[in-house]
Design a protein around this motif. Structure first.
Motif, PDB file in Angstrom:
ATOM      1  N   THR A   1       0.851  -1.178   0.000  1.00  0.00           N
ATOM      2  CA  THR A   1       0.000   0.000   0.000  1.00  0.00           C
ATOM      3  C   THR A   1       0.887   1.227   0.000  1.00  0.00           C
ATOM      4  N   LEU A   2       0.817   1.981  -1.074  1.00  0.00           N
ATOM      5  CA  LEU A   2       1.612   3.195  -1.250  1.00  0.00           C
ATOM      6  C   LEU A   2       0.676   4.398  -1.170  1.00  0.00           C
ATOM      7  N   PRO A   3       1.231   5.599  -1.029  1.00  0.00           N
ATOM      8  CA  PRO A   3       0.362   6.783  -0.995  1.00  0.00           C
ATOM      9  C   PRO A   3      -0.557   6.896  -2.206  1.00  0.00           C
ATOM     10  N   GLY A   4      -0.122   6.399  -3.357  1.00  0.00           N
ATOM     11  CA  GLY A   4      -0.925   6.467  -4.565  1.00  0.00           C
ATOM     12  C   GLY A   4      -1.911   5.312  -4.699  1.00  0.00           C
ATOM     13  N   GLY A   5      -1.933   4.414  -3.732  1.00  0.00           N
ATOM     14  CA  GLY A   5      -2.826   3.257  -3.768  1.00  0.00           C
ATOM     15  C   GLY A   5      -2.056   1.962  -3.638  1.00  0.00           C
TER      16      GLY A   5
ATOM     17  N   LYS B   1      -0.327  -1.492  -4.808  1.00  0.00           N
ATOM     18  CA  LYS B   1       0.404  -1.932  -5.984  1.00  0.00           C
ATOM     19  C   LYS B   1       0.923  -3.344  -5.718  1.00  0.00           C
TER      20      LYS B   1
END
Length: 160
Positions: free
Chosen positions: A143-147, A149
């Motif tokens: 889970t990354l800040p952009g969603g 992956k």
């Protein structure tokens, strides 16, 4: 060093020690000399050398304390001595690929030596936590800040 403390590579510990030695052996004595000289010049409340020197000395002392605590708490783990090289463990260099086959190579290092621009990822970073104990071909979601992956582990290597 605590057997259960945060891991650090031998090179990372050497870098902490070098920074500590530089501050204690070079930078702090030079600042003490400037402060002593400035204190002998009279009115300290308007003496820039004295005021800046005292401020810098506090910063150095704070950093020395931080470095001493980190060196005491961390445990040195040599990646070259990892026994199970088929899984991602501390010190591994991992090549991962996303669903578009964009590849990244990351090296799992101690949190004190991380530098994302060089591909050095701290052991407690989200991507490192997701990749722990993964083998070649395993898929891991991060889970990354952009969603969220998904990455596939393509290669795992260790220093020799």
């Amino acid at each position: 060093m605590k057997p259960d403390g945060p891991p650090i590579t031998p090179a990372g510990m050497a870098a902490l020690r070098a920074r500590y030695d530089h501050l204690l052996g070079s930078e702090r004595p030079a600042i003490v000399e400037v402060v002593s000289w400035a204190a002998g010049n009279g009115d300290r409340s308007e003496n820039g050398d004295y005021l800046y020197g005292r401020k810098r000395m506090r910063e150095i002392d704070r950093e020395l304390g931080h470095l001493a605590r980190r060196m005491k708490a961390c445990r040195v783990v040599d990646p070259a001595h990892q026994e199970d090289r088929s899984k991602v463990r501390f010190g591994a260099t991992v090549t991962i690929a996303d669903e578009d086959d964009n590849q990244r190579t990351l090296t799992m290092v101690g949190d004190d030596e991380q530098d994302a621009s060089l591909g050095l990822i701290g052991w407690s970073a989200p991507i490192a936590r997701a990749l722990r104990r993964a083998g070649i071909g395993d898929l891991r979601k991060v889970t990354l800040p952009g969603g969220e992956k998904e990455w596939e582990v393509v290669a795992i290597t260790y220093p020799v």
